[in-house]
Design a protein around this motif. Sequence first.
Motif: not given
Length: 418
Positions: A44, A74, A107, A111, A125, A127
């Motif tokens: 990120c 992520m 994010r 989608s 999703m 992290n």
Amino acid sequence: MSAYKSDFLNVLAERGFIHQMSEPEALDARAKAGKITAYIGFDCTAASLHVGSLLPIMMLYWLQQTGHRPIALMGGGTTRVGDPSGKDESRRILTDAMIEQNLAGIRAIFSKFLKFEGAGGNAIMANNADWLNKLNYIDFLRDVGKHFSVNRMLAFDSVKMRLERQQELSFLEFNYMVLQAYDFVELNKRTGCILQMGGSDQWGNIVSGIDLGRRMTNAQLFALTSPLITTSSGAKMGKTAAGAVWLDANLVSPYDYWQYWRNTEDGDVARFLKLFTILPLDEIARLGALQGQDLNEAKKVLATEATALVHGRAAANEASETSRKTFEEGLFAGALPTVEIARAELERGIGVLTAFAEKTGLVSSNGDARRQVKAGGLKVNDVAVSGEKMMLTPKDLTTDGVIKLSLGRKKHVLLKPV
């Protein structure tokens, strides 16, 4: 006859996504026998992903389309460290708040390609901050670090390259491959994930995860990497003179995004249609066979289909129509990028070099603007700029109340006084 028994590997192979794979026959058998779970990690480091991230996103897309479960991981935790792969220098360290903000933007992109749990799909999703941020360092060294050989880590290309170039590699970054390997093992425990995919520069990191899984839990894990995508002329994918081609419409407009794909080199059209659109292969074969001027039609299809995936069909069609009007009819179109300027400033007069360099960014500097003027590359309202001392004033406004600045035939910006 197909090279693989599973739809998943067949699709990836036919469309050009496979560079290297561990135990292909065993992975193929698992994908044929039932649903598998696979992941790709995304750090990120910015508020959006760019075109360079499209290839792995498309791999997750086809994984789901062929009946399997994708995980977009992520890197909320690993972003705090920084991946040395392919880099000559350490990454800037981001604060947790910056990482969270970047995560939200990233994010939103996913989608558009994947159907997540809660939205009629099975994609996850995840992290890695959920597990990495809670690790106890001493426990981690004892339970995970003991499985890593420093000799072997030094042999990895990502590390070797930095050391050979005598670039500093911090201990923080040296830990990155250990953390990535641990992610794979953790996702296997949490979700049954058996496959990690990524770019070819990730091979060493992924194989480390396979090895760690075998040592820690006796799990059979797999690796699949995609080729590093460069253009026919050898340029890195996703970079232009203006910078990265972002997937966020607020950073790069749908029109500019469409133009990026429209400007694809001739030798890349068929390959990019396979990788970056979901058109059927027989249609891609037909478009890829076009020659000469007809190949421009294939480029327009590529641009529209690639833009539709990221920005939606309506925005893609509008960008296509704007381009057609601009280039084929010579008309102004509302969707061209517009830069607002103060009316008082225009009344005083704006130097043409300033307009192209500072106001619109069509060229990188006044010097670049001068060179373009000499070469006949700059136009105001479709008329070539004859001298670098030209001033833009209200008399240059068109009936639409704008001034159209053009660099070559394909880059245009409207100046609009307010």
